[in-house]
Design an enzyme around this catalytic site. Structure first.
Site: not given
Length: 197
Positions: A47-48
């Site tokens: 997840i960025s």
């Protein structure tokens, strides 16, 4: 966190504040949910970090009537952020367990209207094109031609481009009214690679 980078766009700040990032992070990494870092979600994917999610979303310049395609659903977090701006969100994930998990988490979090597909995002979603915005959340060696084809006139695509696990650049692609394409390098980034079937 994202204000620390100088982010001032009120709409982007609103949606980032509204979406509960911790819901999209696996239990073992949940205590880091609001740190300024990407987090593992399994299957070699992440997840960025919050700022990158915010900036990529801002660059699309979406409105409530925009139709947007995401390549790489992953945890579902970016799709949820997009859905806070427009109800017309389409998202593709190639790793089936991630697709199924994101589908469940998004539904449980109240995002039932997002259109989700398990498949190879390189080819886009042609039967629902064109898209006003396309966001690619994994790094490609080049900009996939099918995605350019599916971008609407005046549409914008944001995509990391570069070597696998090497230097990559966040590229903003715009389809002009004469159907020509312009691209601009925004910043150096590091994303997991685009997975192909």
């Amino acid at each position: 966190v994202i204000r620390g980078y100088g982010m001032k766009d009120p709409e982007i700040l609103r949606v980032i504040e509204k979406v509960p990032r911790h819901r999209f992070v696996p239990e073992e990494n949940r205590k880091y949910s609001y740190h300024d870092t990407p987090l593992g979600i399994g299957y070699g994917q992440t997840i960025s970090q919050p700022f990158i999610v915010a900036e990529m979303t801002r660059q699309l310049q979406l409105t409530p009537t925009s139709k947007v395609l995401e390549i790489g659903t992953g945890s579902g977090y970016q799709a949820a952020v997009l859905a806070e701006i427009t109800p017309h969100v389409y998202s593709i994930e190639i790793i089936e367990p991630l697709h199924e998990r994101a589908k469940q988490i998004l539904a449980e979090s109240g995002y039932q209207r997002i259109n989700l597909r398990h498949g190879d995002g390189y080819h886009g979603w042609p039967e629902t094109a064109p898209f006003d915005g396309i966001i690619v959340t994994c790094a490609a060696g080049h900009i996939p031609p099918p995605l350019i084809d599916q971008l609407a006139i005046g549409g914008r695509m944001i995509i990391p481009v570069g070597k696998r696990f090497g230097t990559q650049f966040l590229i903003l692609v715009t389809k002009n009214h004469d159907q020509t394409i312009t691209s601009r390098n925004l910043m150096a980034v590091r994303f997991v690679p685009l997975v192909r079937k």
